[in-house]
Write a protein that holds these residues in place. Structure first.
Motif, short mmCIF file in Angstrom:
data_model
loop_
_atom_site.label_atom_id
_atom_site.label_comp_id
_atom_site.label_asym_id
_atom_site.label_seq_id
_atom_site.Cartn_x
_atom_site.Cartn_y
_atom_site.Cartn_z
N ARG A 79 0.82 -1.22 0.00
CA ARG A 79 0.00 0.00 0.00
C ARG A 79 0.85 1.27 0.00
NH1 ARG A 79 -2.54 -4.93 0.87
NH2 ARG A 79 -4.76 -4.69 1.35
N ARG A 80 2.13 1.18 0.03
CA ARG A 80 3.04 2.33 0.11
C ARG A 80 2.82 3.14 1.38
NH1 ARG A 80 6.52 4.61 -3.59
NH2 ARG A 80 5.58 3.61 -5.39
N CYS A 81 2.69 2.46 2.51
CA CYS A 81 2.57 3.21 3.77
C CYS A 81 3.94 3.72 4.23
CB CYS A 81 1.92 2.35 4.84
SG CYS A 81 2.89 0.94 5.39
N ASN A 82 5.01 3.13 3.65
CA ASN A 82 6.38 3.61 3.88
C ASN A 82 6.88 3.42 5.31
OD1 ASN A 82 6.93 4.50 1.20
ND2 ASN A 82 5.64 6.28 1.57
N TYR A 83 6.35 2.44 6.01
CA TYR A 83 6.86 2.16 7.34
C TYR A 83 7.92 1.07 7.34
CZ TYR A 83 3.85 5.45 9.58
OH TYR A 83 3.28 6.63 9.99
N CYS A 84 8.19 0.50 6.20
CA CYS A 84 9.32 -0.42 6.07
C CYS A 84 10.55 0.39 5.69
CB CYS A 84 9.03 -1.46 4.99
SG CYS A 84 8.69 -0.74 3.38
N SER A 85 11.71 -0.19 5.90
CA SER A 85 12.95 0.44 5.45
C SER A 85 13.97 -0.66 5.24
CB SER A 85 13.47 1.47 6.47
OG SER A 85 13.75 0.83 7.70
N CYS A 86 14.98 -0.36 4.46
CA CYS A 86 15.99 -1.37 4.16
C CYS A 86 17.38 -0.78 4.37
CB CYS A 86 15.84 -1.84 2.71
SG CYS A 86 17.13 -3.01 2.20
N PRO A 87 18.18 -1.38 5.23
CA PRO A 87 19.53 -0.86 5.46
C PRO A 87 20.44 -1.01 4.25
CG PRO A 87 19.23 -2.94 6.61
CD PRO A 87 17.89 -2.54 6.09
N LEU A 88 20.03 -1.83 3.28
CA LEU A 88 20.84 -2.02 2.08
C LEU A 88 20.52 -1.02 0.98
CD1 LEU A 88 20.64 -5.93 1.88
CD2 LEU A 88 22.54 -4.55 2.73
N SER A 127 17.29 -0.15 -6.85
CA SER A 127 17.00 -1.17 -5.85
C SER A 127 17.53 -2.52 -6.28
CB SER A 127 15.49 -1.26 -5.61
OG SER A 127 15.03 -0.12 -4.93
N ALA A 128 17.39 -2.84 -7.55
CA ALA A 128 17.80 -4.16 -8.06
C ALA A 128 19.29 -4.41 -7.84
CB ALA A 128 17.47 -4.27 -9.54
N ASP A 129 20.08 -3.37 -7.81
CA ASP A 129 21.52 -3.52 -7.56
C ASP A 129 21.79 -4.16 -6.19
OD1 ASP A 129 22.06 -2.34 -9.99
OD2 ASP A 129 22.46 -0.36 -9.16
N HIS A 130 20.81 -4.09 -5.29
CA HIS A 130 20.99 -4.61 -3.93
C HIS A 130 20.22 -5.90 -3.67
CE1 HIS A 130 22.90 -0.77 -2.95
NE2 HIS A 130 21.85 -0.16 -3.47
N PHE A 131 19.52 -6.42 -4.68
CA PHE A 131 18.68 -7.59 -4.45
C PHE A 131 19.48 -8.79 -3.96
CE2 PHE A 131 14.98 -6.46 -7.55
CZ PHE A 131 14.60 -5.43 -6.70
N ALA A 132 20.61 -9.05 -4.59
CA ALA A 132 21.40 -10.23 -4.22
C ALA A 132 21.87 -10.15 -2.78
CB ALA A 132 22.60 -10.38 -5.16
#
Length: 339
Positions: free
Chosen positions: A258-267, A297-302
């Protein structure tokens, strides 16, 4: 330009709304040209926010002399009475107007945020006082979680609600829009092309316009975009076309985000920008700028698959209120070789 009555506000608004967030990327002279062209072409709903950089200031300079020609909506993301009051007063000065047709309590995505704005010293009190004094016509709410907005429309008599609606985010259709319709709440559907992503722009605009929303709000930054969007929505969507658009959208929402934007990714993975356009990208491809965002984003998928803190339970999934299998979605993108 077709017009509609915006629910219980009684305001007559154009079916296409001018989203002014992207004005912050223009100089004043170009902003003047684009926004005045939009008004000349019949757009009568203009939306901005205090948080959109210098958008309010540019709008004020560009079109305040034509104030009677458009419905003006802005937003405050402040949660306390004092902060919201200061921001509303600031918005009036920036927009060079003595009244706002709609003041929206902005980006309310969690129950505790809603409780904060409703407190005795909350932002809603400021909005109500400014309405009583004649500076605000109607009070609305915006957010990214349709099931919560549905609940809040039943709790407080908001006049309008602003929400995502697109082929890849149709979730508002499930509960929110039927509830808003039953309460005669004005419905403004934003991000019809999901920001910079959906490549079939005309079809995406018409998908949103085929709904019961009163306004399809599109961010525009050029005269060409204004003209394209106006032409795309010039005619109503007939039943046969509506069915075709619904068929086109089948499965594009399986990501669940839903794009609530409460997730985050350290990568550095932009999770909503990864999940939301994922199925669409496989089927139709993305706009060039959307593809560039995807690749960042795809650059960090692996690395996501081997990042130690996320091995047992990914951090993003712990933060997601919908408990989406985010890492599984990223793995799917790798396996499908859609990068």
């Amino acid at each position: 330009m077709r017009t509609k009555i915006l629910g219980k506000t009684g305001l007559s608004v154009s079916a296409l709304g001018f989203g002014a967030m992207r004005l912050r990327g223009l100089d004043q002279a170009e902003a003047d040209r684009v926004v005045n062209h939009a008004l000349d072409r019949g757009i009568t709903y203009v939306d901005t926010a205090a948080e959109y950089g210098d958008s309010e200031e540019k709008l004020g300079k560009a079109i305040s002399h034509r104030r009677s020609e458009y419905v003006l909506a802005t937003k405050t993301q402040k949660r306390t009475y004092q902060e919201a009051m200061q921001e509303i007063e600031q918005s009036l000065r920036r927009l060079q107007t003595d009244y706002l047709d709609i003041l929206q309590i902005h980006y309310v995505n969690y129950p505790h945020e809603y409780r904060d704005v409703k407190k005795a010293d909350g932002a809603l009190r400021a909005a109500e006082e400014m309405r009583a004094k004649g500076y605000v016509g109607h009070i609305g709410i915006t957010g990214h979680r349709p099931e919560l907005l549905t609940r809040w429309l039943q709790d407080y008599p908001f006049a309008t609600v602003l929400f995502h609606l697109s082929m890849v985010q149709p979730f508002a259709k499930q509960e929110l829009m039927p509830m808003a319709e039953s309460l005669d709440v004005g419905m403004i559907a934003m991000k019809p092309i999901s920001g910079p992503f959906l490549s079939k722009v005309k079809e995406s605009l018409r998908y949103s316009a085929a709904s019961s929303a009163h306004v399809v709000l599109s961010g525009m930054q050029s005269i060409a975009e204004v003209d394209f969007n106006i032409e795309a929505l010039a005619q109503e969507v007939a039943a046969e076309e509506r069915m075709a658009l619904e068929e086109m959208a089948v499965g594009l929402d399986e990501h669940g985000c839903r794009r609530c934007n409460y997730c985050s990714c350290p990568l550095g993975i932009r999770i909503p920008d990864t999940l939301i356009p994922s199925r669409y990208r496989e089927k139709f491809g993305l706009l060039e700028v959307g593809e560039e965002l995807w690749q960042k984003s795809a650059d960090h998928f692996a690395a996501c698959m081997t990042y130690e803190p996320c091995r047992e339970k990914p951090l993003c999934q712990q933060a997601c209120p919908y408990h989406l299998p985010i890492q599984q979605e990223i793995r799917r993108a790798i396996d499908e070789k859609v990068m």
